[in-house]
Each structure stands twice: as C-alpha cells, then as structure tokens.
Write a protein that holds these residues in place. Structure first.
Motif, PDB file in Angstrom:
ATOM      1  N   TRP A  78       0.813  -1.227   0.000  1.00  0.00           N
ATOM      2  CA  TRP A  78       0.000   0.000   0.000  1.00  0.00           C
ATOM      3  C   TRP A  78       0.841   1.268   0.000  1.00  0.00           C
ATOM      4  CZ3 TRP A  78      -0.354  -3.978   3.477  1.00  0.00           C
ATOM      5  CH2 TRP A  78       0.008  -3.769   4.809  1.00  0.00           C
ATOM      6  N   HIS A 137      -3.297  -5.069   1.153  1.00  0.00           N
ATOM      7  CA  HIS A 137      -4.742  -5.009   1.382  1.00  0.00           C
ATOM      8  C   HIS A 137      -5.368  -5.350   0.030  1.00  0.00           C
ATOM      9  CE1 HIS A 137      -3.512  -1.736   4.270  1.00  0.00           C
ATOM     10  NE2 HIS A 137      -4.467  -2.221   5.012  1.00  0.00           N
ATOM     11  N   TRP A 160       1.507 -11.684   4.668  1.00  0.00           N
ATOM     12  CA  TRP A 160       0.090 -11.668   5.048  1.00  0.00           C
ATOM     13  C   TRP A 160      -0.723 -10.784   4.120  1.00  0.00           C
ATOM     14  CZ3 TRP A 160      -1.065  -6.667   6.696  1.00  0.00           C
ATOM     15  CH2 TRP A 160      -0.127  -5.960   7.461  1.00  0.00           C
ATOM     16  N   THR A 171      -4.673  -8.697   3.851  1.00  0.00           N
ATOM     17  CA  THR A 171      -5.681  -8.079   4.709  1.00  0.00           C
ATOM     18  C   THR A 171      -6.712  -7.365   3.843  1.00  0.00           C
ATOM     19  OG1 THR A 171      -6.057  -6.648   6.637  1.00  0.00           O
ATOM     20  CG2 THR A 171      -4.396  -5.904   5.073  1.00  0.00           C
ATOM     21  N   PHE A 196     -11.728   0.440   5.613  1.00  0.00           N
ATOM     22  CA  PHE A 196     -11.753   1.793   6.190  1.00  0.00           C
ATOM     23  C   PHE A 196     -11.774   2.927   5.164  1.00  0.00           C
ATOM     24  CE2 PHE A 196      -7.221   1.803   5.325  1.00  0.00           C
ATOM     25  CZ  PHE A 196      -6.846   0.480   5.552  1.00  0.00           C
ATOM     26  N   TRP A 243      -6.556  -5.232  11.046  1.00  0.00           N
ATOM     27  CA  TRP A 243      -6.321  -3.945  11.688  1.00  0.00           C
ATOM     28  C   TRP A 243      -7.666  -3.218  11.645  1.00  0.00           C
ATOM     29  CZ3 TRP A 243      -6.120   1.084   9.111  1.00  0.00           C
ATOM     30  CH2 TRP A 243      -6.004   2.124  10.047  1.00  0.00           C
ATOM     31  N   GLU A 247      -3.710  -6.162  14.849  1.00  0.00           N
ATOM     32  CA  GLU A 247      -2.687  -5.104  14.908  1.00  0.00           C
ATOM     33  C   GLU A 247      -3.167  -3.971  15.800  1.00  0.00           C
ATOM     34  OE1 GLU A 247      -0.970  -4.011  11.127  1.00  0.00           O
ATOM     35  OE2 GLU A 247      -0.694  -1.960  11.827  1.00  0.00           O
ATOM     36  N   LYS A 285      -3.655  -0.456  17.650  1.00  0.00           N
ATOM     37  CA  LYS A 285      -3.431   0.978  17.377  1.00  0.00           C
ATOM     38  C   LYS A 285      -4.441   1.759  18.223  1.00  0.00           C
ATOM     39  CE  LYS A 285      -2.996   4.409  13.692  1.00  0.00           C
ATOM     40  NZ  LYS A 285      -2.978   4.691  12.259  1.00  0.00           N
ATOM     41  N   GLU A 288       3.089  -2.757  15.783  1.00  0.00           N
ATOM     42  CA  GLU A 288       3.660  -1.697  14.938  1.00  0.00           C
ATOM     43  C   GLU A 288       4.287  -0.606  15.809  1.00  0.00           C
ATOM     44  OE1 GLU A 288       1.613  -0.431  11.424  1.00  0.00           O
ATOM     45  OE2 GLU A 288       2.142   1.655  11.789  1.00  0.00           O
ATOM     46  N   HIS A 300       2.477   2.758  16.226  1.00  0.00           N
ATOM     47  CA  HIS A 300       1.238   2.579  16.999  1.00  0.00           C
ATOM     48  C   HIS A 300       1.564   2.491  18.493  1.00  0.00           C
ATOM     49  CE1 HIS A 300      -0.927   0.644  13.282  1.00  0.00           C
ATOM     50  NE2 HIS A 300      -0.471   1.864  13.057  1.00  0.00           N
ATOM     51  N   ASP A 359       5.164  -4.584  12.340  1.00  0.00           N
ATOM     52  CA  ASP A 359       5.180  -3.529  11.326  1.00  0.00           C
ATOM     53  C   ASP A 359       6.228  -2.545  11.829  1.00  0.00           C
ATOM     54  OD1 ASP A 359       3.278  -4.701   9.793  1.00  0.00           O
ATOM     55  OD2 ASP A 359       1.800  -3.090   9.931  1.00  0.00           O
ATOM     56  N   ASP A 412       0.648   9.246  12.962  1.00  0.00           N
ATOM     57  CA  ASP A 412       1.257   8.034  12.428  1.00  0.00           C
ATOM     58  C   ASP A 412       1.994   8.386  11.126  1.00  0.00           C
ATOM     59  OD1 ASP A 412       1.785   5.365  12.275  1.00  0.00           O
ATOM     60  OD2 ASP A 412      -0.223   4.766  11.665  1.00  0.00           O
ATOM     61  N   ASP A 444       5.669  -1.497   6.509  1.00  0.00           N
ATOM     62  CA  ASP A 444       4.505  -0.606   6.662  1.00  0.00           C
ATOM     63  C   ASP A 444       4.941   0.864   6.774  1.00  0.00           C
ATOM     64  OD1 ASP A 444       1.982   0.292   6.688  1.00  0.00           O
ATOM     65  OD2 ASP A 444       1.362  -0.613   8.576  1.00  0.00           O
TER      66      ASP A 444
END
Ligand code: XUL
Ligand code: CO
Length: 437
Positions: A49, A101, A139, A141, A145, A188, A232, A234, A268, A271, A296, A307, A339
């Motif tokens: 991402w 993602h 992984w 995901t 969001f 997450w 994850e 946060k 992470e 986070h 992460d 972040d 990440d």
C-alpha cells in the motif's frame, strides 16, 4: 514490459566500508547469526500500500510521487502492470515477502462482485510473479476503512448491512490470501472505534467485532487456510479511540471473546508510540502472553503526534526490538513488514530503494547487536539474579502458590525486617548495551 527501474540492478551486500548508496552495508541475507541466516531471522516484507499506492498526498497538498509506470487510471490493466513493477522492485531489493490489502492491489468496482473479479484478475498476476521470483506473501488483509460505506466502522458499524459487506470482503480477502499461499492474515480495525461515546453502544460494537473474527476463524477452517491470524493494535487514528488500542487491550479482548487461541499480535512501532508505550513494551506484553506474531517496523517522528509511517533507522530501536524478538524465540509465521512510506519530498522511484535498504540495514545491525548481547549473557543473567529471592525459600513457596497469608506473616514476623535491596543498576545496564553498539 520495459523495466521500471532500468538503471538499478540487484542490491548486493558490500559490507560496512562500502560507500555505494545502493548496496547493503549490514544486511547479508546468507550470513548466519545466532544459528539462522539473516534472511530467516528477519523475514522482510515490502508493503504494497505505501510502496506502490502511496501518492505522497497529505491533508495540505496533493500527491507528489513520480511513478512513471502508473497510467493514473483505476483500470485492472494498470493494477496488473503495477503488480509486475512491484515484483521487479522486491526482487531487485532481495526481500523475501510482501503484504497487501485487497484494495491496494486491485481497484474497487461498482459492486462487490466486480471488486472480487478485479481482485481475482490481479491475484492471477501476483501468483505468476510469486512463482517466477520465489517471493512470498507474508500476510494479506482487507481494507475496511477507505470507502465511505465504512464511515461508522466496518464490523462495529451501527448499520448491520455494513457489517455484512465487511464480512463478505474479509471472506474474499481470506480466500485470495489462501490462494496465494499467504503465511498469515492481519486484522487492523481501521475504523473499529468511536469518535464520540454520545452515539456509541460500545459493548455491542465490541461484540460485533468479535463476531466478525469468529466468522473468519470458522471460514479459515472451512477453506483449509493454515496461515496465522494477527490483530494489529493501534490506539487512535482515524478514530479518536480504536478498540484494539494496545497489546494489552487486544489480549484482553481476545480472551474475553474466546479468540486468543486463534490470534497473535502484529505490533507496529508507531502505533506503540501513539499508545504512549515503547515498541519494546508492546513486544514484551505480546511475548509474555505467547502472542508475539509479527511486526510492522515503521516509526514516527518524535516531534509529530501522528502516524507518520517512517522507515526505521534508529539502531537503539532495532536493537531493543530484536532483543525481544530473540527472547521469545524469533519469528515463526511473522516477519519484519515495513509498513512505511517515503517522505512526500522523496518522490523519485530510487528513494524507494534508499528507504528499504536503510531499514533493512538498521534491522540487520539490530539483529547482530541483540544476538551479541544475548550471547554475552550478562544482561539476562543480571535480570535472573535480580529475582533470585524467588528461586528458593519463601519466594519459591509464594510463587508456586503453596504459602498462605498466615505462613507468610509468620515468616516475616520471625525475619523482623527485610534484607537490604540491591541496586537496579539502570545506568550500568545502559552502558552495557552501549558496549555493543
Ligand atoms: C494503519 C496500519 C495498517 C495495517 C494494515 O495504521 O498500520 O496499514 O498495517 O491494515
Ligand atoms: Co501497520
């Protein structure tokens, strides 16, 4: 297809004396440290991402990234081409894994059916490229969001149809992760939290989040997916309060809803900072519960309270991180997923290489230093000796649950006063760490 990085060849290890900015100074994938190669210890993953979808936009300005291979459209053909570019990058870098993602790799369609078709079309290319290069999926995901439908959250939305949409999206993302041989799947809770308690039924929302996770556990079993599930933590951002706020809150949530056997944590760094903890604290909380799964590795800026997802370059940070990772037996299914994103001002494609090389070298140094501290043994021995009073006598009896309050009282009445305590020796230990840096 012409090369996206035509002037860059495979990044090699050249050692600490090298002045080549496109070479590793410390990460030598085949070097054995504490019984395993660095490749096996660190299990680096490139994040799709930020690295391939990051535009460099911020709340004050538009994107800045120069990505000449991208035609700027949301077409499947562009996404497939981008996937090939991603593998050229990851292969030249020499990272063994990547993470995505669903909506980073393939464009969202007008309906879920169309989105699923888009994802299948891109996954076909990802699968070909994984086969061609040997690069694996750490992984997958689902992005629950970004789309406006998730404005009130996904599984924690007040709208049951939104829960259903999210669940359907998770089902597909799980299946594609499985199809691509993913070694894990991360949850997450992007918007699983609240902005105001005035409109929120917190208990109900958390129960719904647990319901989604139970449904995923059941589907995982049904399709025969053997990968590890991660949560994850946060604490905030984008919502004011995220339910998965830190490692301890996640563990409590997982225990309360009988999910703990099915999940580990993906910790992470930035986070942890937002939660008011150190990365080491979060790793120790997860590790002590047998739930340290993956990390992460991005960091924040000490002067910015959000972040920022920066590449890790701080050797203390990577040392403390790897000390905890080694202490709990190293990564099994997890790894070091960056990440992280290059700064908005670092807009040339070559900056992606500098960023990853720096992060990989920082972790290689952290690993080597942590392994040396572990081998030296003085730090662990100090901690062990600090608690020596618990290994015999009354301490042993209390720890094993064999002493009653009455016995303990009798013991201390006889004793009169406790023996003088020994020093915590924080400065001595900080100096000891510095001896290895
Ligand atoms: C957001 C974040 C996510 C997760 C995956 O802060 O870290 O990108 O890693 O959804
Ligand atoms: Co993350």
């Amino acid at each position: 297809m012409p090369a996206a990085f035509p002037t860059i060849t495979k990044i090699k290890f050249e050692g600490p004396a090298s002045r080549n900015p496109l070479a590793f100074k410390h990460y030598d994938a085949d070097e054995v440290v504490a019984g395993k190669t660095m490749r096996e210890h660190l299990r680096f993953a490139v994040v799709y991402w930020h690295t391939f979808r990051g535009t460099g936009s911020d709340p004050f300005g538009a994107g800045t990234m120069q990505r000449p291979w991208d035609d700027g459209t949301a077409s499947v053909a562009n996404a497939q081409n981008r996937a090939r570019v991603a593998f050229e990058f990851i292969e030249k870098l020499g990272a063994p894994y990547y993470c995505w993602h669903d909506r980073d790799v393939a464009p969202e369609g007008a309906t879920l059916a169309e989105s699923n078709r888009n994802l299948d079309a891109v996954a076909k290319v990802l699968k070909e490229e994984q086969k061609r290069t040997g690069i694996k999926l750490l992984w997958g995901t689902a992005n629950l969001f970004s789309h406006p439908r998730f404005v009130h959250g996904a599984s924690t939305s007040c709208n049951a149809d939104v829960f259903a949409y999210a669940a359907a999206q998770v089902k597909k993302a799980l299946e594609v992760t499985h199809e691509l041989g993913g070694e894990g799947y991360t949850f997450w809770g992007g918007r699983e939290g609240y902005q105001t308690l005035l409109n929120t039924d917190m208990k109900r929302e958390q129960a719904h989040l647990a319901r989604l996770l139970h449904l995923a556990v059941a589907h995982k079993k049904q399709i025969g997916f053997k990968g590890q599930f991660y949560i994850e933590p946060k604490p905030k951002e984008p919502t004011k309060h995220q339910y998965d706020s830190d490692a301890a809150a996640c563990l409590n949530f997982l225990r309360e809803y009988d999910l703990l056997p099915h999940f580990k944590l993906n910790i992470e760094t930035n986070h942890a900072t937002l939660a008011g903890h150190s990365m080491q604290h979060e790793l120790e909380v997860a590790g002590a519960a047998g739930a340290l799964g993956s990390i992460d590795a991005n960091t924040g800026d000490e002067l910015l309270g959000w972040d920022t997802d920066q590449f890790p370059t701080n050797i203390y940070l990577t040392t403390y991180t790897m000390l905890s990772v080694l202490k709990y037996g190293g990564f099994k299914t997890g790894g070091v997923n960056f990440d992280a994103k290059v700064r908005r001002e670092s807009f040339e494609p070559v900056d992606l290489f500098y960023a990853h090389i720096g992060g990989m070298d920082a972790f290689a140094r952290g690993l080597k230093i942590a392994a040396a501290i572990q081998k030296d043994g003085r730090l662990a021995k100090f901690v062990q000796q600090r608690y020596a009073s618990w290994d015999t006598g009354i301490g042993k009896k209390i720890e094993s649950g064999k002493a009653t309050l009455k016995e303990i009282e009798a013991y201390i009445l006889k004793q009169g006063e406790v023996a003088p305590n020994t020093s915590g020796r924080q400065e001595f230990l900080e100096n000891l760490i510095n001896d290895f840096l």
